[in-house]
Write an enzyme that holds these catalytic residues in place. Sequence first.
Site, PDB file in Angstrom:
ATOM      1  N   HIS A 251      47.835  42.194 -57.547  1.00 50.02           N
ATOM      2  CA  HIS A 251      47.875  41.653 -57.923  1.00 50.02           C
ATOM      3  C   HIS A 251      46.225  42.568 -59.162  1.00 50.02           C
ATOM      4  CE1 HIS A 251      48.598  39.329 -62.341  1.00 50.02           C
ATOM      5  NE2 HIS A 251      47.343  38.835 -61.827  1.00 50.02           N
TER       6      HIS A 251
ATOM      7  N   ASP B 195      44.392  38.118 -68.304  1.00 48.28           N
ATOM      8  CA  ASP B 195      45.131  38.113 -66.859  1.00 48.28           C
ATOM      9  C   ASP B 195      46.620  37.824 -67.394  1.00 48.28           C
ATOM     10  OD1 ASP B 195      46.237  37.609 -64.475  1.00 48.28           O
ATOM     11  OD2 ASP B 195      44.894  36.321 -63.271  1.00 48.28           O
TER      12      ASP B 195
ATOM     13  N   CYS C 177      52.827  43.374 -64.015  1.00 44.79           N
ATOM     14  CA  CYS C 177      50.926  42.590 -64.104  1.00 44.79           C
ATOM     15  C   CYS C 177      50.327  44.078 -64.546  1.00 44.79           C
ATOM     16  CB  CYS C 177      50.299  42.184 -62.489  1.00 44.79           C
ATOM     17  SG  CYS C 177      50.711  43.264 -61.182  1.00 44.79           S
TER      18      CYS C 177
END
Length: 424
Positions: free
Chosen positions: A315, A332, A383
Site C-alpha cells: 500500500h 492515506d 493507491c
Amino acid sequence: MAPPGNHHRYYPEVKSPLRRQVHAPSPVRKFGLSCPRQVVSGNAVGVLLTSDCNSLERKKLDLPLDYYRTEVVDVDDYDDEVDYVEVISDDDEVENAVDMEEESEKEVSLDEVNPKNGSFMVVDEEAVTDDVCSFEAYRKALKSAENRTSKLKARGFGGFLRERCRGLLRSLRSFFRQDEEPVEDVRSEPFEPLSKEELTAVKDAFSANFHNILVSHENSNIDITVEKLRCLKPGQWLNDEVINLYLVLLKEREAREPKKFLKCHFFNTFFFTKLVNSATGYNYNAVRRWTSMKKLGYHLIDCDKIFIPIHMNIHWTLAVINIKERKFQYLDSYKGREPRILDALGRYFVDEVRDKNEVDVDVSQWRQEFVQDLPEQSNGFDCGMFMLKYMDFYSRGLDLCFTEEHMAYFRVRTAKEILQLRAE
C-alpha cells in the site's frame, strides 16, 4: 368739523416723498424680491445687487425712483441663509415686488463658474462680479451636505451607491480586458483533455514489445520499458520506476515555471526505508548525503513542502513536511494513521537543518495532521495513483479536488507525460 375754505389749517399740503438714505444692517422679511447677492472673499460685507432691481421696477411700474425703499443687508450678521431682499413700496404693494422678482431673475443669473477656484459668480448684463466664496457660505454648504449625507445613510443609499460602483468597476475591467489574453483557470489544468494523437501514442506504447525501452531520463538514470509503463493500465499496481520518474518530472516542472508552482522537494520511494530501517531503526546518516547543496542546489529549509512516498508492503501513502504551514501531514487514501512516521520525519528535519544550516529548529509546536478531507479509494489497486495526485495537486497549491472517478484519466495522462518526459 372744520369750516369750509380752511382745509390748509387742519390738513397740511401733501409733499412728495424724499429720497431715503441707505440703511444697514436691516433684517430681511419672509417675502419680497429675491435678488442674488455678491459676497467678497474673506470677511467683507455682502452687497446686494439692487440697482438692477430698481431699474426694472421703474420700467414696469413707471414710478419715480424715490418711490421705493431699498435696504442693504449684511449677510454675515445672520445665521439664516440670506438669498432675498425686501423691496416694497411705502403703501406695502407686495404684488409689485413679486413681479419685480420675476423680472430680476431674467436679468441676473448664477450660472457662471470662476475658472480659478470653481466657485459660482454673479453675472448681469453689464459686468461680472467676484466669486461667491466666503467662509460663512462654505460653512453653511458643508453643514447642509452633512445633513443630506446622514439622511441618505438612514435610507440605505450608501449600500446602493457601493453596489452601483462595484458594477461600474466590473464593467470597466471587462472592457479593458477585451484585448488581453484570457486568464487560465489553474483548477482546470489538471483535468485538461487529451488529444487523439496523445491517446493513440499511449495505446501504442501499451501494446508494444514487452522489453522495449520507451524513454530514458538521463539525469535520474531511469529507463521506462513497456513492461514498466503497463503498470499505468487500469487495475494495475504502480511500480517504483514509474513513480520515481514522475516525481522527477514534477520537480522539473517547478524549475521550468517557479512562479506557478510551490517550491518543493520530492524524495524517491527508497528514502524512508533508508531513514527508518526495520532492523536498525532511525538512521539519519544513511540519508545524510542525499540532500547536499552540490546535488540539489538548495536547502530543504528553503522549501515550502517536502514530499515523502511511503510504501507499506502493498500500500502507498504520502507524508509531507509542510514547512510553509509548520505541520507534518499524513495522507492515506484509506484514511489510515501512522504517528510513528511523522515522529521520524520530525526528528529527520531537525537533524537535517542542524547539519546543513547549523540551525536548531524547534518542531515541538508543529502540528501533526492526519488528513481526513481527501479523495478516497474503494478498490485495491489505485493507491499509487492517489499518492501521485496528492503530490501533484499540493505542489500546485490546490486543494484535492478530484475523486476516484478521475483515476482512469489520470493513469492515461501520467503515461502520456512519462512518454513526453514532461509533466504539465
